[in-house]
Design a protein around this motif. Sequence first.
Motif, short mmCIF file in Angstrom:
data_model
loop_
_atom_site.label_atom_id
_atom_site.label_comp_id
_atom_site.label_asym_id
_atom_site.label_seq_id
_atom_site.Cartn_x
_atom_site.Cartn_y
_atom_site.Cartn_z
N VAL A 32 -62.14 9.50 91.87
CA VAL A 32 -61.85 10.69 92.67
C VAL A 32 -63.13 11.20 93.35
CG1 VAL A 32 -61.18 13.12 92.51
CG2 VAL A 32 -59.82 11.38 91.38
N GLY A 36 -63.76 11.26 97.37
CA GLY A 36 -64.11 12.50 98.07
C GLY A 36 -65.40 12.36 98.86
N ALA A 39 -64.71 10.22 101.90
CA ALA A 39 -63.99 10.98 102.93
C ALA A 39 -64.92 11.95 103.64
CB ALA A 39 -62.81 11.73 102.30
N ALA A 40 -65.78 12.62 102.90
CA ALA A 40 -66.73 13.56 103.50
C ALA A 40 -67.68 12.82 104.44
CB ALA A 40 -67.52 14.29 102.41
#
Length: 120
Positions: A32, A36, A39-40
Amino acid sequence: MPGATYGGFGAFEPKTRRSRKPWLIGAVVVLVVAGGAGAAWGLGVFDGPTLDRQSVQDGVARVLRDDFGERDVANVSCPEDQPVRTGTTFDCSATVAGQPKKITVRVLNDEAQYEVGAPK
């Protein structure tokens, strides 16, 4: 020694199998967090500040009118996500007096000040 017993507490108890649950939870947390962060990064969060596209387009139109004396300026379009980094250059397009023109913009400093070149 006859009749003596060996060891203390649990000396001959069979080893119990440890649960895999902590490892699975840890793996999920790592996935996770990595997802994240990916994606950032993909969204450009770590790229630093960028120029506001609409503000640059308005500024280019204003400079063309006020400083270059162009009265008929329309359809100014600049690229998105240009970094606020000294020396960055990019081209905007505009219609000046009914003709398509290219306008070069150069970032002067890290405070989002920029220079607008003459339409070509």
